[in-house]
Motif scaffolding. Structure first.
Motif, PDB file in Angstrom:
ATOM      1  N   ALA A 223      -4.246   6.278   1.736  1.00 43.84           N
ATOM      2  CA  ALA A 223      -3.720   5.067   1.106  1.00 43.84           C
ATOM      3  C   ALA A 223      -4.914   4.292   0.584  1.00 43.84           C
ATOM      4  O   ALA A 223      -5.849   3.998   1.344  1.00 43.84           O
ATOM      5  CB  ALA A 223      -2.918   4.227   2.093  1.00 43.84           C
ATOM      6  N   ASP A 224      -4.899   4.019  -0.692  1.00 42.48           N
ATOM      7  CA  ASP A 224      -6.024   3.318  -1.320  1.00 42.48           C
ATOM      8  C   ASP A 224      -7.335   4.065  -1.054  1.00 42.48           C
ATOM      9  O   ASP A 224      -8.363   3.468  -0.728  1.00 42.48           O
ATOM     10  CB  ASP A 224      -6.102   1.884  -0.804  1.00 42.48           C
TER      11      ASP A 224
ATOM     12  N   LEU B 148       0.842  -1.187   0.000  1.00 43.76           N
ATOM     13  CA  LEU B 148       0.000   0.000   0.000  1.00 43.76           C
ATOM     14  C   LEU B 148       0.883   1.244   0.000  1.00 43.76           C
ATOM     15  O   LEU B 148       1.803   1.367   0.807  1.00 43.76           O
ATOM     16  CB  LEU B 148      -0.917   0.014   1.222  1.00 43.76           C
ATOM     17  N   GLU B 149       0.595   2.148  -0.898  1.00 49.75           N
ATOM     18  CA  GLU B 149       1.421   3.350  -1.038  1.00 49.75           C
ATOM     19  C   GLU B 149       0.709   4.552  -0.446  1.00 49.75           C
ATOM     20  O   GLU B 149      -0.466   4.798  -0.721  1.00 49.75           O
ATOM     21  CB  GLU B 149       1.730   3.610  -2.512  1.00 49.75           C
ATOM     22  N   LEU B 150       1.424   5.276   0.381  1.00 43.45           N
ATOM     23  CA  LEU B 150       0.872   6.505   0.934  1.00 43.45           C
ATOM     24  C   LEU B 150       0.750   7.555  -0.165  1.00 43.45           C
ATOM     25  O   LEU B 150       1.572   7.612  -1.082  1.00 43.45           O
ATOM     26  CB  LEU B 150       1.769   7.039   2.054  1.00 43.45           C
ATOM     27  N   ASN B 151      -0.274   8.382  -0.049  1.00 41.66           N
ATOM     28  CA  ASN B 151      -0.469   9.488  -0.985  1.00 41.66           C
ATOM     29  C   ASN B 151      -0.519  10.787  -0.185  1.00 41.66           C
ATOM     30  O   ASN B 151      -1.433  11.003   0.609  1.00 41.66           O
ATOM     31  CB  ASN B 151      -1.763   9.299  -1.777  1.00 41.66           C
TER      32      ASN B 151
ATOM     33  N   TYR C  88       3.954   0.747   5.016  1.00 47.60           N
ATOM     34  CA  TYR C  88       3.497   1.464   3.826  1.00 47.60           C
ATOM     35  C   TYR C  88       4.700   1.966   3.031  1.00 47.60           C
ATOM     36  O   TYR C  88       5.786   2.178   3.590  1.00 47.60           O
ATOM     37  CB  TYR C  88       2.629   2.666   4.206  1.00 47.60           C
ATOM     38  N   LEU C  89       4.475   2.171   1.749  1.00 50.08           N
ATOM     39  CA  LEU C  89       5.494   2.804   0.920  1.00 50.08           C
ATOM     40  C   LEU C  89       5.415   4.315   1.101  1.00 50.08           C
ATOM     41  O   LEU C  89       4.330   4.895   1.092  1.00 50.08           O
ATOM     42  CB  LEU C  89       5.284   2.437  -0.554  1.00 50.08           C
TER      43      LEU C  89
END
Length: 244
Positions: free
Chosen positions: A63-64, A38-41, A107-108
């Motif tokens: 995230a998502d 899961l990538e943080l935004n 998380y990324l």
């Protein structure tokens, strides 16, 4: 059931239990891997005009498409933590461009480049038509003038319907209209940063009515009018001669 049958049954049960155990472990590992992927935004909520030294700048982390709390938002040695809504605030002591990072275990990370200014100024462009109205005719070059507070603006874009020109050092630009009709002409200029101060230009518009080029019928009418005047003058001269 004989002894061999019981042994076979027991062996089968053991095999099933082993596969089930490996399946559970594999599923757990897969779930962990999915969570890690899961990538943080990281988004900046504060408007560009408000990103000023010593003023709070707000960030939001998802995230998502779900908000994420307990994310560390940081730059240099300054950091903050997101709340239950995924929001966090940082303050910058100096102007410049900064890399802000969002990170949380599992998380990324995500990063954004952020420009912080000493001050921001909104400038309103003004546009006027300096070609005489009688020359607002299709096919003619028409000149426009762009200013801010009565000062000429260089490198502003003046455009209509995909046709554009750039103002010179005197704030002037020329456009040609190939068709008759009513057009909205827009003047715009991109943001400028001078000595860490942000200048934002607000667009200006002006409407212009372009007339058709005088056609052959109009020319014939003018010729006829001139001919009629000449005939009247000729008759008048003859009458004066007859009187004499």
């Amino acid at each position: 059931m004989n002894f061999n049958g019981k042994r076979a049954l027991a062996f089968g049960i053991v095999v099933l239990l082993v596969f089930a155990a490996f399946g559970a472990i594999g599923g757990s590992v897969l779930a962990e891997n999915n969570e890690e992927e899961l990538e943080l935004n990281l988004d900046v909520l504060t408007d560009k005009m408000d990103r000023v030294v010593d003023e709070p700048i707000n960030f939001h982390v998802t995230a998502d498409n779900e908000t994420v709390d307990d994310v560390t938002i940081w730059y240099n040695d300054v950091e903050a933590t997101t709340d239950e809504h995924g929001n966090a605030t940082l303050t910058f002591d100096d102007a410049g461009t900064f890399t802000v990072t969002a990170e949380k275990e599992g998380y990324l990370n995500d990063t954004v480049e952020l420009d912080v200014f000493t001050n921001t100024t909104l400038l309103e462009l003004e546009i006027e038509i300096i070609t005489d109205e009688e020359d607002w005719v299709e096919g003619e070059d028409l000149k426009f003038h762009v200013t801010v507070d009565d000062e000429a603006v260089e490198n502003a874009t003046v455009w209509f319907n995909g046709v554009e020109a750039t103002t010179d050092e005197h704030g002037n630009a020329t456009l040609t209209f190939d068709d008759a009709g009513t057009f909205t002409v827009t003047a715009e200029k991109g943001d400028e940063v001078i000595d860490n101060e942000l200048f934002v230009y607000e667009d200006a518009t002006v409407e212009i009515e372009i007339e058709e080029t005088p056609g052959f019928t109009v020319l014939l009418a003018l010729i006829a009018l001139v001919g009629a005047l000449a005939a009247v003058l000729l008759i008048k001269n003859r009458k004066q001669k007859d009187i004499k």
